[in-house]
Enzyme design. Sequence first.
Site, PDB file in Angstrom:
ATOM      1  CD  GLU A  43      91.174 -32.830 -17.092  1.00 26.77           C
ATOM      2  OE1 GLU A  43      90.956 -33.412 -16.007  1.00 26.77           O
ATOM      3  OE2 GLU A  43      90.493 -31.867 -17.502  1.00 26.77           O
ATOM      4  CE  LYS A 120      86.909 -30.554 -17.704  1.00 27.95           C
ATOM      5  NZ  LYS A 120      88.088 -30.421 -16.806  1.00 27.95           N
ATOM      6  CB  CYS A 161      87.921 -34.186 -15.950  1.00 28.80           C
ATOM      7  SG  CYS A 161      88.356 -34.265 -14.197  1.00 28.80           S
TER       8      CYS A 161
HETATM    9  N1  LIG Z   1      88.999 -31.508 -12.842  1.00 25.53           N
HETATM   10  C1  LIG Z   1      87.754 -31.685 -13.286  1.00 25.53           C
HETATM   11  O1  LIG Z   1      87.426 -31.332 -14.393  1.00 25.53           O
HETATM   12  C2  LIG Z   1      86.696 -32.323 -12.468  1.00 25.53           C
HETATM   13  C3  LIG Z   1      86.901 -32.641 -11.037  1.00 25.53           C
HETATM   14  O2  LIG Z   1      87.987 -32.610 -10.487  1.00 25.53           O
HETATM   15  C4  LIG Z   1      85.684 -33.005 -10.319  1.00 25.53           C
HETATM   16  O3  LIG Z   1      84.605 -33.042 -10.924  1.00 25.53           O
HETATM   17  O4  LIG Z   1      85.757 -33.261  -9.122  1.00 25.53           O
END
Ligand SMILES: NC(=O)CC(=O)C(=O)O
Length: 282
Positions: A43, A120, A161
């Site tokens: 990411e 996302k 994520c």
């Molecule tokens: N950074 C994200 O999108 C998610 C995350 O860090 C988490 O769910 O914990």
Amino acid sequence: MSSFKIALIQLAAGAQKAANLTKARTKVLEAARNGANLIVLPECFNSPYGTQHFANYAEEFHTTVAGGSSESTQALSKMAQDAQVYLIGGSIPERSREGALFNTCTVWDPQGTLVAVHRKIHLFDVNFPGKMVFKESSVLEAGREMTEFATPWGKVGLGICYDMRFPELAMVAARRGCIAMVYPGAFNTTTGPLHWELLVRARAVDNQIFVAACSPARDPEAGYQAWGHSMVVDPYARVIANMEEGEGMVYADVDLKLIEEVRKAVPVYEQRRFDVYPDVAR
Ligand SMILES: NC(=O)CC(=O)C(=O)O
């Protein structure tokens, strides 16, 4: 084709976009030389991760232009083509034609053609009092579509994520026939130790598919301390490749026979009782 090799590249992204792209290219070519067929970047691999950075690094690109139409998408297309691999380009901050910002994953085939774009869907808005507050929705718009793409080995589903926390996404993708879910993801030193491995393994065991999660490396100087620990989990939910928090790469052989094997041994797909819980029926 019943197996392929996946590589997860855990990079630390600095402030210089061009340097981040060059580093990614070097690693993608290395992974391909080592036999990887599907390569995944983390990411926000071309920029630091944080709400203060998205607008500065955002690029507008056209999803129909072969070869990419912005600095990062052109670089990704060329990486995939030169490496002759399927490349899941982590995510990059995207600016839409209307000016909205998204956290977006692009996927490239070995000809360098864009085969999927995932914005996302679930934005990372959390509040751990005294530890961390993060509100992606203060600057980003949320994607509105599930994404999957075809490979010679089967369909692969995508999330970014925080999308990993929503079992529905992986469940629907698996029901649609995806053999794997891939999540470029930057958990952090608060949420990573609590939930990262748990969620990757949960998505695998629930759906009896492979799951890969590719994190940025932790940079002690960065404002956001990424958890790292990129990993690949098999359909039994066994961790078959993983690493710590530093920069590096992990490889895993994805043996598709395991999906059939676990589904024969534990046939949950045939045993679901949608008559008892019709709310989640197809
Ligand atoms: N950074 C994200 O999108 C998610 C995350 O860090 C988490 O769910 O914990």
